[in-house]
Motif scaffolding. Structure first.
Motif, PDB file in Angstrom:
ATOM      1  N   LYS A   8      -8.733  28.307 -32.249  1.00 28.80           N
ATOM      2  CA  LYS A   8      -7.692  27.397 -31.773  1.00 28.80           C
ATOM      3  C   LYS A   8      -7.954  26.967 -30.324  1.00 28.80           C
ATOM      4  CE  LYS A   8      -3.992  29.037 -34.837  1.00 28.80           C
ATOM      5  NZ  LYS A   8      -2.611  29.558 -34.893  1.00 28.80           N
ATOM      6  N   CYS A  28      -0.623  32.098 -29.514  1.00 31.76           N
ATOM      7  CA  CYS A  28      -0.106  30.953 -30.272  1.00 31.76           C
ATOM      8  C   CYS A  28       1.293  31.213 -30.833  1.00 31.76           C
ATOM      9  CB  CYS A  28      -1.092  30.484 -31.339  1.00 31.76           C
ATOM     10  SG  CYS A  28      -1.632  31.725 -32.500  1.00 31.76           S
ATOM     11  N   CYS A  30      -6.585  30.201 -27.924  1.00 31.52           N
ATOM     12  CA  CYS A  30      -6.691  31.612 -28.316  1.00 31.52           C
ATOM     13  C   CYS A  30      -7.828  31.736 -29.327  1.00 31.52           C
ATOM     14  CB  CYS A  30      -5.370  32.112 -28.912  1.00 31.52           C
ATOM     15  SG  CYS A  30      -4.873  31.248 -30.413  1.00 31.52           S
ATOM     16  N   CYS A  42      -7.682  32.790 -32.471  1.00 33.62           N
ATOM     17  CA  CYS A  42      -7.339  32.668 -33.888  1.00 33.62           C
ATOM     18  C   CYS A  42      -8.144  31.553 -34.548  1.00 33.62           C
ATOM     19  CB  CYS A  42      -5.861  32.300 -34.044  1.00 33.62           C
ATOM     20  SG  CYS A  42      -4.743  33.581 -33.512  1.00 33.62           S
ATOM     21  N   THR A  98      -2.419  33.963 -36.512  1.00 35.42           N
ATOM     22  CA  THR A  98      -1.535  33.914 -35.340  1.00 35.42           C
ATOM     23  C   THR A  98      -1.821  35.106 -34.431  1.00 35.42           C
ATOM     24  OG1 THR A  98       0.154  35.133 -36.563  1.00 35.42           O
ATOM     25  CG2 THR A  98       0.380  32.743 -36.524  1.00 35.42           C
ATOM     26  N   CYS A  99      -1.457  34.975 -33.155  1.00 38.36           N
ATOM     27  CA  CYS A  99      -1.629  36.051 -32.173  1.00 38.36           C
ATOM     28  C   CYS A  99      -0.580  35.839 -31.080  1.00 38.36           C
ATOM     29  CB  CYS A  99      -3.049  36.023 -31.599  1.00 38.36           C
ATOM     30  SG  CYS A  99      -3.306  34.681 -30.424  1.00 38.36           S
TER      31      CYS A  99
HETATM   32 ZN   LIG Z   1      -3.600  32.692 -31.683  1.00 38.85          ZN
END
Ligand SMILES: [Zn+2]
Length: 473
Positions: free
Chosen positions: A19, A41, A22, A24, A37-38
């Motif tokens: 992304k 985000c 990040c 991901c 997701t993390c």
């Molecule tokens: Zn993320």
């Protein structure tokens, strides 16, 4: 008639592994919800963004291809608004220092359409509204995915032009490897704005139509809006400033919100990301490693002697162009027959199966071999069509011809046998040839049938004429 004045705002999903800010995965199409997701985000407190270098490079490459000026310094800003699928309550975007400005795209008719700017930003997530449920769901796989937003000058004049422009931008994005640019996967989306300029030169109010997810919808929405606004003006009424949506089923636009003043997004420099210096040498490096653009390909194909329409079609499709280039190199002869097969029967066959060229196992060497076998007279065009499904499935044409015994009969003595057998079996037809020389065609058809189309029709005709004492025509 008032003149339509059209501008586009296009969002392209940048093709990257991760992304925008990040680590991901940037892929969100067809996945289980919220798997990519993390904390970054998801907008959790204390998480910090890190800009994706590959996304920046691709946005710069795209900007350069659209003849934009790339500044030495670019910067990220926070654009504030509340959307339930944007957890931070702001979007990291670019404001007064985008990666590209003042560019243009040339349409085939030689008309230049101005590109105001290209900037990098992050995508939002997606709301899911299950039917009959009293709640909605949020999927944040797409939240933080990298996007290029490009905005054009209001230089377009017709729905057809807008569609041609989108097709061209799509071809450029794909040729550069910047984006898959597939509207059906939401990887290329367009908003349009349109107003009518009256005969006295006064420009009408601009209306925006949001979230069009196919080029066809863009053209249809524009055609509808132009007509709707023209009727309002004819009736002496004003066009209200508003944002409209597109109803695909009803093929009409509808009011989303009336817009009296532009929203205050309270843009502020993103404090967690320093301004980004785009070193001149680095930008020139990006320019030098730029893959061949569709317009350059088209020019090269015209120089190879391709018909203009064919050059256009192949140049616009990265996969077709790669296959064509490799096939022409392997064939070594004229390029047009290769194009004919690629755009004609191969495309027709794949379309009938609902498959794209990229999904087929057709090898460029096989396409070259097919054209060579016809050229050498080993097989006829008819036989080539017959074996095409196997060739498109990955087989070698020479192998298929050999295995199925389909090469044209070169051995004249074998052909003489068949011709004499057909003459012996059809005495009535033979008798009628004296009155009606055209009856020879019936015999010719039977010989072709018995040889399963592997005989050369000109040789069969000559042999029949010799044996029946008919003058050659
Ligand atoms: Zn993320």
């Amino acid at each position: 008639m008032p003149e339509p004045v059209i501008g586009l705002e296009i969002h392209l999903a940048i093709r990257t592994k991760s992304k925008m800010f990040c680590a991901c995965s940037a892929e969100s199409f067809g996945l289980q919800p919220n798997v990519n997701t993390c904390p970054v985000c998801l907008g959790l407190p204390g998480s910090l963004p890190v800009a994706n270098g590959d996304a920046i490079m691709k946005a710069v490459r795209f900007s350069l291809a659209l003849h934009c000026q790339v500044p030495e310094r670019t910067q990220f800003h926070r654009k504030h608004y509340f959307y339930p699928d944007a957890p931070k309550n702001y979007q990291i975007s670019q404001f007064d220092r985008p990666v590209g400005e003042h560019g243009w795209v040339e349409l085939d008719a030689g008309r230049r359409i101005g590109v105001t700017r290209c900037h990098v930003e992050e995508d939002a997530g997606r709301m899911v509204h299950p039917p009959y449920a009293e709640h909605s769901l949020v999927d944040l796989n797409r939240a933080g995915a990298p996007l290029i937003e490009m905005v054009t000058e209001p230089d377009l004049r017709t729905p057809e032009e807008a569609r041609a422009f989108l097709t061209q931008v799509q071809a450029v994005a794909r040729a550069l490897g910047v984006s898959d640019a597939s509207p059906e996967q939401g990887k290329m989306r367009a908003d349009v704005n349109v107003s009518l300029r009256r005969e006295d030169g006064r420009l009408g109010t601009k209306v925006e139509v949001k979230n069009l997810n196919s080029f066809k919808s863009v053209a249809a929405a524009l055609a509808f809006e132009i007509k709707r606004q023209a009727v309002l003006l004819e009736e002496g009424r004003e066009v209200p400033q508003e944002t409209r949506g597109w109803n695909e089923g009803g093929q009409r636009t509808y009011l989303l919100r009336s817009k009296e003043e532009s929203a205050d997004y309270r843009y502020m420099p993103e404090p967690d990301l320093p301004p980004l210096v785009l070193d001149h040498a680095w930008v020139e490096g990006v320019r030098e490693t730029m893959p061949e653009l569709p317009a350059e390909k088209r020019a090269r194909y015209l120089a190879l002697g391709l018909r203009p329409a064919d050059a256009e079609l192949i140049a616009a499709d990265v996969h077709a162009a790669a296959l064509f280039d490799a096939a022409v190199a392997a064939y070594g002869g004229a390029a047009q027959p290769v194009a004919n097969w690629l755009l004609g029967d191969v495309t027709g066959l794949l379309n009938a199966e609902g498959r794209a060229l990229a999904e087929s196992a057709l090898r460029p060497e096989a396409l070259a071999e097919l054209v060579r076998l016809i050229d050498e007279g080993t097989i006829s065009g008819k036989i080539a069509k017959e074996i095409l499904p196997e060739v498109v499935a990955g087989a070698s044409p020479a192998d298929v011809v050999e295995r199925r015994g389909l090469s044209l009969m070169r051995d004249e003595s074998a052909l003489v046998e068949v011709v004499e057998r057909v003459i012996a079996e059809n005495p009535e037809v033979v008798a009628s040839v004296a009155q009606n020389p055209k009856a020879i065609n019936a015999l010719l058809g039977r010989v072709m049938k018995q040889t399963r189309g592997t005989a050369r029709p000109d040789a069969v005709r000559r042999l029949l004429q010799e044996r029946l004492g008919v003058a050659a025509d």
